[in-house]
Write an enzyme that holds these catalytic residues in place. Structure first.
Site, mmCIF file in Angstrom:
data_model
loop_
_atom_site.group_PDB
_atom_site.id
_atom_site.type_symbol
_atom_site.label_atom_id
_atom_site.label_comp_id
_atom_site.label_asym_id
_atom_site.label_seq_id
_atom_site.Cartn_x
_atom_site.Cartn_y
_atom_site.Cartn_z
ATOM 1 N N TYR A 108 2.573 -9.693 3.485
ATOM 2 C CA TYR A 108 1.911 -8.494 2.767
ATOM 3 C C TYR A 108 0.981 -8.127 3.573
ATOM 4 O O TYR A 108 1.011 -6.759 3.852
ATOM 5 C CB TYR A 108 1.813 -8.560 1.291
ATOM 6 C CG TYR A 108 1.272 -7.640 0.458
ATOM 7 C CD1 TYR A 108 2.412 -6.594 0.054
ATOM 8 C CD2 TYR A 108 0.038 -7.318 0.198
ATOM 9 C CE1 TYR A 108 2.114 -5.856 -0.962
ATOM 10 C CE2 TYR A 108 -0.383 -6.230 -0.468
ATOM 11 C CZ TYR A 108 0.622 -5.481 -0.847
ATOM 12 O OH TYR A 108 0.190 -4.346 -1.735
ATOM 13 N N LYS A 146 1.039 -4.282 5.831
ATOM 14 C CA LYS A 146 0.306 -3.150 5.160
ATOM 15 C C LYS A 146 -0.918 -2.891 6.295
ATOM 16 O O LYS A 146 -1.223 -1.770 6.507
ATOM 17 C CB LYS A 146 -0.641 -3.611 3.903
ATOM 18 C CG LYS A 146 0.124 -3.762 2.614
ATOM 19 C CD LYS A 146 0.833 -2.461 2.575
ATOM 20 C CE LYS A 146 1.516 -2.265 1.099
ATOM 21 N NZ LYS A 146 2.347 -1.003 0.680
ATOM 22 N N ASP A 201 -3.629 -2.307 -12.487
ATOM 23 C CA ASP A 201 -2.845 -2.923 -13.597
ATOM 24 C C ASP A 201 -1.714 -2.227 -13.745
ATOM 25 O O ASP A 201 -1.442 -1.077 -14.280
ATOM 26 C CB ASP A 201 -3.772 -2.683 -15.025
ATOM 27 C CG ASP A 201 -3.320 -3.429 -16.188
ATOM 28 O OD1 ASP A 201 -2.512 -4.460 -15.852
ATOM 29 O OD2 ASP A 201 -3.793 -3.195 -17.231
#
Length: 260
Positions: free
Chosen positions: A161, A165, A195
């Site tokens: 990941y 990125k 969130d």
């Protein structure tokens, strides 16, 4: 590319937001539409994209959905073409869709790394390329990529990941230089702990507590926090901002936090 008519307005602007059926992408699409833009909600979950349109405004002629798997370049080109045909051009790409598989350096199998790159890196690059070609044929535009707080921090189990990125940040800088003559500005946002439904699914309660403890402001970010930054970078107020990576993380990376 039309200028905004009043501060904060996107009237007359035409946008694609990928990965917009929920979470950060949905918040950005909703805010763009609220400010007057015509918005295509593009997502691998076609039903979810349609439902997102209904949640924003079921009767709006400035909203449409499109099912796209960004691991497939033909589907990417079809998405951009559909937006051009519907809106008459393209001014904004919010390059938000991504997915990855997680694991340690010692355990990561080739197929998980390949999958993460096919969607999160290759998919994002070709979304940028296809949208940039459409913008270059017009009056220019704005491309906002989505990076991550994990790039500078080396979070464990995030090797695939974080690597994809990090590559997106490099693509952002190179594309900003190459596309500047076409009046296309390219920037990226690096969100901190947000969130969302997805983050709640992948983080344990202990992990959430650890992250919250290292947030100086004492709260998780909300999708709308990222949407506000995305709208600035997509606006006329950011005409001289390009090649930048904007951390929107509540001070999380400033703490230099290290996670296991």
């Amino acid at each position: 590319m039309s200028k905004i008519n009043e501060q904060g307005s996107f009237e007359g602007r035409r946008a694609i937001v990928t990965g917009a059926a929920r979470g950060i992408g949905f918040a950005i699409a909703s805010r763009l539409h609220e400010r007057g833009a015509s918005v295509m909600i593009a997502d691998i979950n076609g039903d979810g994209a349609s439902e997102a349109c209904e949640r924003i405004d079921a009767s709006s002629p400035r909203l449409c959905s499109f099912a796209v798997d960004i691991a497939d370049t033909e589907q990417i080109d079809a998405t951009v073409k559909a937006a051009e045909e519907r809106w008459g051009g393209l001014d904004i790409l919010i390059n938000n869709a991504a997915h990855a598989r997680f694991g340690t350096v010692l355990e990561m199998p080739p197929e998980d790394l390949d999958y993460s790159y096919a969607v999160g890196l290759r998919g994002n690059f070709f979304c940028l390329q296809s949208a940039a070609r459409a913008m270059a044929a017009g009056d220019g535009g704005k491309i906002v990529n989505v990076s991550s707080m994990t790039v500078p921090l080396g979070h464990a189990r995030n090797v695939a990941y974080s690597a994809m990125k990090g590559a997106i940040e490099v693509i952002t800088r190179v594309a900003a230089v190459e596309l500047a003559p076409h009046n296309i500005q390219v920037n990226a946002i690096a969100p901190g702990p947000i969130d969302t439904e997805l983050s709640r699914a992948v983080l344990t309660e202990r992990g959430r507590a650890d992250r919250l403890r290292h947030l100086p402001g004492g709260r998780f970010g909300l999708p709308d926090d990222i949407a506000g930054a995305a709208l600035f970078l997509a606006s006329a107020e950011a005409e001289w901002v390009t090649g930048s990576i904007l951390a929107v993380d509540g001070g999380y990376t400033a703490t230099g936090v290290f996670e296991h």
